[in-house]
Enzyme design. Structure first.
Site, PDB file in Angstrom:
ATOM      1  N   ASP A  74      39.822 -82.569-112.677  1.00 29.58           N
ATOM      2  CA  ASP A  74      40.393 -81.225-113.125  1.00 29.58           C
ATOM      3  C   ASP A  74      41.891 -81.490-113.059  1.00 29.58           C
ATOM      4  O   ASP A  74      42.406 -82.375-112.021  1.00 29.58           O
ATOM      5  CB  ASP A  74      40.003 -80.035-112.401  1.00 29.58           C
ATOM      6  CG  ASP A  74      40.186 -79.942-110.841  1.00 29.58           C
ATOM      7  OD1 ASP A  74      40.128 -81.278-110.244  1.00 29.58           O
ATOM      8  OD2 ASP A  74      40.560 -79.104-110.214  1.00 29.58           O
ATOM      9  N   GLU A 133      39.366 -79.352-107.593  1.00 29.69           N
ATOM     10  CA  GLU A 133      40.213 -79.735-106.479  1.00 29.69           C
ATOM     11  C   GLU A 133      41.355 -79.087-106.663  1.00 29.69           C
ATOM     12  O   GLU A 133      42.197 -78.437-105.751  1.00 29.69           O
ATOM     13  CB  GLU A 133      40.471 -81.245-106.503  1.00 29.69           C
ATOM     14  CG  GLU A 133      41.002 -81.674-105.311  1.00 29.69           C
ATOM     15  CD  GLU A 133      42.741 -81.607-105.191  1.00 29.69           C
ATOM     16  OE1 GLU A 133      43.266 -81.737-104.200  1.00 29.69           O
ATOM     17  OE2 GLU A 133      43.378 -81.275-106.175  1.00 29.69           O
TER      18      GLU A 133
END
Length: 376
Positions: A74, A133
């Site tokens: 991400d 994250e």
């Protein structure tokens, strides 16, 4: 195995603003499946917070050691002002531009390229990859750790590919991180007319006094491996649109980054006591505790690999923000090492092409050295 630049482009071309799922994991899984990894993908979370996680494993001989690469696919939102498309990777002047170039699709591509050059007989290699994250980190690496435990997978060592280098690739590795706690503070009063203060109770002076006491705290002087803890006021809110009304409530938020002299619980208790003295309440959320992988065999492996490829002896450090290493440290010793972080989270994020090749070589050296250690 495809070359590292091609792998990085494939990952970067898949939009994956946190929470990530879908196409970026397709590209990741396809490449690893092609070199003998068993790839398990699963979702975690609910509603808009559903994220995808991936555990990829290539098992070595029975009883061999297990080395894990870890990271996230991400990315933060691209923002405006890019010279080219944030998810249209482009090479210009020896640099590869695009969101995730350094944080951290470039590093994951280097890990993948390195894995393709590690003999299977050397040992077990795994990838612990999340799509959660850069966001709340509630449904990512922690869910992966539970998934690994259910599979009986226990890495001996883990390398997280966060962009740790500062000025040149290889100048810093992270052997630990400070802890983090955010605390919401509030003071209740009684609304009233400013001309009749005796009929109201103003919460703002109490909150100001509370914040002044907090701002004056000296938390510690640091430790051998950690910088001093720091407390920062990050928000102050009353929301009173009327100039002639004493408000009924005042709120603030503080953030504390703390070393291994403290814990999230100890700060939560301390701040709660200070807030209570000023008539307020504190609502803490600890996002991570401090951890340290003391210098030793693992950090020496990394230093030797970096020195061999760059001529630089990396500085072991615990500076910077938090990462998912704070969760992985409960599984095995963990160290972070990756690309130069100067452009992370910025427009025109970019990585040097040469650094991608060099990092792939470094990761290959580290993994082979880790798998060759006795005690598997």
């Amino acid at each position: 195995m495809a070359e590292v630049v091609d792998l990085a482009k494939r990952l970067m071309a898949a939009p994956s603003v946190t929470p990530a799922r879908g196409s970026v994991f397709d590209a990741f899984a396809e490449a690893l499946t092609g070199i003998g990894f068993t790839v398990e993908r699963f979702m975690d979370g609910t509603g808009d917070d559903i994220v995808e996680n991936c555990l990829a494993v290539r098992r070595g001989p029975p009883g061999s050691r297990h080395f894990a690469f870890a990271g996230h696919l991400d990315v933060v939102p691209p923002g405006d002002g890019w010279a080219s498309g944030a998810f249209e990777p482009e090479v210009r002047g020896g640099l590869l531009y695009g969101r995730g170039a350094v944080d951290m699709k470039g590093a994951i591509a280097a890990m993948m390229a390195a894995a393709g050059e590690i003999p299977q007989e050397a040992g077990t290699v795994s990838f612990i990859i999340t799509g959660d994250e850069e966001g709340p980190a509630l449904h990512g690496t922690r869910a992966l750790i539970e998934h690994m435990a259910s599979r009986g997978l226990q890495p001996d060592l883990c390398l997280v590919g966060e962009p740790t280098s500062v000025n040149r690739l290889g100048d810093m590795m992270k052997i630990g991180r400070r802890g983090s706690v955010n605390i919401w503070l509030s003071v209740e009063g009684s609304q009233g007319h400013v001309a009749y203060p005796h009929l109201a109770e103003n919460p703002i002076p109490k909150l100001v006094a509370m914040l002044a006491e907090l701002e004056a705290l000296v938390l510690d002087e640091g430790t051998d491996w950690f910088q001093p803890s720091n407390l920062e006021i990050t928000d102050l809110h009353v929301g009173n649109p009327a100039h002639n009304v004493i408000p009924a409530r005042a709120e603030a938020r503080i953030s504390i980054r703390f070393n291994d002299l403290h814990s999230g619980a100890s700060f939560s208790q301390k701040i709660g006591e200070i807030a209570a003295r000023h008539g307020g309440i504190a609502r803490p959320i600890t996002s991570g505790e401090p951890f340290l992988t003391p210098p030793g065999a693992f950090s020496a492996m990394i230093a030797e690999a970096v020195l061999a490829e760059t001529g630089i002896d990396p500085e072991p450090s615990t500076t910077g923000g938090t990462s998912d290493a704070r969760f992985l440290r409960s599984v095995c010793p963990v160290i972070e090492f990756g690309l130069v972080n100067a452009t992370m989270h910025k427009c025109d994020e970019a990585v040097a092409i040469d650094d991608l090749y060099t990092l792939s070589n470094i990761y290959r050296r580290i993994a082979i050295a880790a798998l060759a250690q006795p005690g598997g």
